[in-house]
Design a protein around this motif. Structure first.
Motif, PDB file in Angstrom:
ATOM      1  N   LYS A  97       0.804  -1.285   0.036  1.00 20.78           N
ATOM      2  CA  LYS A  97      -0.183   0.122  -0.002  1.00 20.78           C
ATOM      3  C   LYS A  97       0.774   1.230  -0.017  1.00 20.78           C
ATOM      4  O   LYS A  97       0.254   2.233   0.169  1.00 20.78           O
ATOM      5  CB  LYS A  97      -0.878  -0.150   1.161  1.00 20.78           C
ATOM      6  N   GLY A  98       2.224   1.223  -0.259  1.00 25.51           N
ATOM      7  CA  GLY A  98       3.061   2.168  -0.381  1.00 25.51           C
ATOM      8  C   GLY A  98       3.537   2.982   0.565  1.00 25.51           C
ATOM      9  O   GLY A  98       4.208   3.908   0.618  1.00 25.51           O
ATOM     10  N   GLN A  99       3.420   2.136   1.969  1.00 29.65           N
ATOM     11  CA  GLN A  99       3.927   2.600   3.129  1.00 29.65           C
ATOM     12  C   GLN A  99       5.364   2.060   3.317  1.00 29.65           C
ATOM     13  O   GLN A  99       5.638   1.243   4.248  1.00 29.65           O
ATOM     14  CB  GLN A  99       3.016   2.413   4.415  1.00 29.65           C
ATOM     15  N   PHE A 100       6.208   2.539   2.633  1.00 26.94           N
ATOM     16  CA  PHE A 100       7.773   1.784   2.488  1.00 26.94           C
ATOM     17  C   PHE A 100       8.339   2.218   3.729  1.00 26.94           C
ATOM     18  O   PHE A 100       9.164   1.142   4.081  1.00 26.94           O
ATOM     19  CB  PHE A 100       8.240   2.234   1.491  1.00 26.94           C
ATOM     20  N   ILE A 101       8.419   3.312   4.474  1.00 26.98           N
ATOM     21  CA  ILE A 101       9.173   3.511   5.499  1.00 26.98           C
ATOM     22  C   ILE A 101       8.635   2.358   6.612  1.00 26.98           C
ATOM     23  O   ILE A 101       9.540   1.853   7.353  1.00 26.98           O
ATOM     24  CB  ILE A 101       8.876   4.788   6.142  1.00 26.98           C
ATOM     25  N   LEU A 102       7.360   2.330   6.989  1.00 31.96           N
ATOM     26  CA  LEU A 102       6.963   1.425   7.797  1.00 31.96           C
ATOM     27  C   LEU A 102       7.308  -0.140   7.521  1.00 31.96           C
ATOM     28  O   LEU A 102       7.546  -0.746   8.351  1.00 31.96           O
ATOM     29  CB  LEU A 102       5.464   1.512   8.273  1.00 31.96           C
ATOM     30  N   GLY A 103       7.191  -0.392   6.251  1.00 30.77           N
ATOM     31  CA  GLY A 103       7.522  -1.641   5.419  1.00 30.77           C
ATOM     32  C   GLY A 103       9.111  -1.987   5.893  1.00 30.77           C
ATOM     33  O   GLY A 103       9.383  -3.155   6.252  1.00 30.77           O
ATOM     34  N   ILE A 104       9.931  -1.173   5.765  1.00 33.31           N
ATOM     35  CA  ILE A 104      11.327  -1.267   6.057  1.00 33.31           C
ATOM     36  C   ILE A 104      11.648  -1.615   7.307  1.00 33.31           C
ATOM     37  O   ILE A 104      12.292  -2.350   7.791  1.00 33.31           O
ATOM     38  CB  ILE A 104      12.139  -0.274   5.405  1.00 33.31           C
ATOM     39  N   ILE A 105      11.024  -0.668   8.158  1.00 32.05           N
ATOM     40  CA  ILE A 105      11.048  -0.957   9.675  1.00 32.05           C
ATOM     41  C   ILE A 105      10.439  -2.375  10.072  1.00 32.05           C
ATOM     42  O   ILE A 105      11.095  -3.228  10.983  1.00 32.05           O
ATOM     43  CB  ILE A 105      10.428   0.195  10.499  1.00 32.05           C
TER      44      ILE A 105
END
Length: 387
Positions: A97-105
């Motif tokens: 869903k494009g929330q890459f910062i949360l995804g990387i964390i």
């Protein structure tokens, strides 16, 4: 292995693949894999994995059963957390869903959990149990001495990343494979439902305009006292019985399909009258116990009458030939046309488009369809291997 044996093996494999495809398209997998079944399946998998880890720790390090149970519990708890956290939260709800910062964390969270669980399990083991293996004892004391959030603990966590990845990767691959299977099942069901809907529409199309003309012809013949009227009523009755009752199955007898097309041809023969040369030819001895998908060949026959035009000799010519060699069935249909005829060179109309889709789904790689537009003749030849 002999040629016949290889042929039998190949045939068996094709049947298995077709059976699997039909089972998936039927929706049986989705009906079986309910939420309750999914919970039970997951629980069984984790229990089996836990038992395997206990046996693995026991065989590799020879520790006591309580120690093995605790270390195996740490491993499986970490794998389960990583699996559900990544596959049900990080990937679908953050990364996709494009929330890459949360995804990387989120991708680094399993390492943190592994480090914490490893620290606290080793504290419990050293405090309450006895470790006999010197290597295991050294590793446990080192992990505890480094602490949970020290720089040494972070370095140990990074060094453990490959082991973490290899531990959770099989579960992720299994989940992705299952999701792929379920998506394919949904696609096949949608295709099947769409084809069923189009087939039902094709049956319903058969055909108010055609039925009106046929009944009108029968009425006019009955007024004249013509002997053809009872035969036409019988042909029409047979057609209606076939479309309403016999064709509502996955497969029908080829001889019934041919009889249906012959009845249709006889009705069209009356509609065209003397201005048409109509030939319907087949060998009854060749048409035996073969099975075919219902109304698969009919749209090509209907198309010939729909687009047939009077030729230079003053007649409309429609020639139908059906012949079979065992399970190999071929139908050729040709009709006369004039220079201004707008007969489509490709398959047109819902009936023929439906037939092509059904051919691709039911007989993939087992049929040939040859369409020719040659001046004043338009012809279609369909050959199917029904085996």
């Amino acid at each position: 292995m002999s040629v016949s044996a290889r042929h039998n093996v190949a045939t068996t494999e094709v049947k298995k693949r077709n059976s699997l495809t039909q089972w998936m398209a039927s929706g049986a997998f989705e009906k079986f894999y309910t939420p309750k079944v999914r919970i039970v399946a997951h629980a069984c998998i984790w229990i089996i994995l836990y038992i395997l880890h206990v046996l693995l720790v026991k065989s590799n390090y020879g520790e006591s059963l309580p120690v093995c149970l605790l270390f195996a519990f740490r491993n499986v708890l970490f794998i389960a957390f990583s699996f559900y956290f990544l596959m049900y939260l990080v990937i679908p709800r953050w990364i996709l869903k494009g929330q890459f910062i949360l995804g990387i964390i989120g991708l680094f969270m399993p390492l943190v959990v592994y480090s914490l669980s490893s620290y606290y399990v080793n504290v419990i083991v050293l405090k309450y149990l006895t470790i006999h293996n010197p290597y295991v004892s050294y590793q446990s004391r080192q992990i505890v001495s480094e602490g949970a959030f020290t720089q040494a603990a972070m370095l140990h966590m990074i060094r453990s990343s490959w082991a973490v990845l290899t531990a959770i990767l099989p579960c992720i691959v299994a989940k992705l494979g299952l999701d792929f299977l379920r998506n394919i099942t949904r696609i096949l069901r949608l295709e099947k439902d769409q084809l069923d809907m189009e087939l039902n529409f094709l049956k319903a199309q058969l055909n108010p305009h055609f039925l009106f003309n046929t009944l009108n012809n029968i009425y006019m013949l009955s007024l004249k006292g013509a002997e053809q009227a009872p035969d036409l009523i019988l042909h029409l009755s047979e057609m209606m019985r076939y479309t309403l009752y016999e064709s509502d199955t996955a497969k029908v007898d080829l001889q019934h399909e041919v009889a249906f097309m012959q009845n249709y041809t006889e009705l069209e023969r009356v509609r065209y009258g003397a201005k048409a040369n109509i030939v319907f030819d087949y060998n009854e001895e060749e048409i035996t116990d073969q099975q075919i998908s219902p109304l698969l060949m009919f749209p090509f026959l209907e198309n010939a009458f729909k687009y047939g035009h009077i030729a230079q000799d003053g007649k409309c010519h429609v020639i139908i030939n059906i012949y079979a060699n065992g399970q190999q069935v071929t139908m050729s249909v040709s009709n006369s046309k004039n220079e201004t005829s707008n007969q489509p060179k490709e398959l047109g109309g819902i009936g023929q488009a439906n037939s092509r889709k059904r051919l691709e789904l039911l007989y993939p790689g087992k049929y040939t369809l040859d369409i020719r537009d040659e001046g004043d003749i338009y012809s279609v030849t369909l050959s199917i291997n029904l085996n």
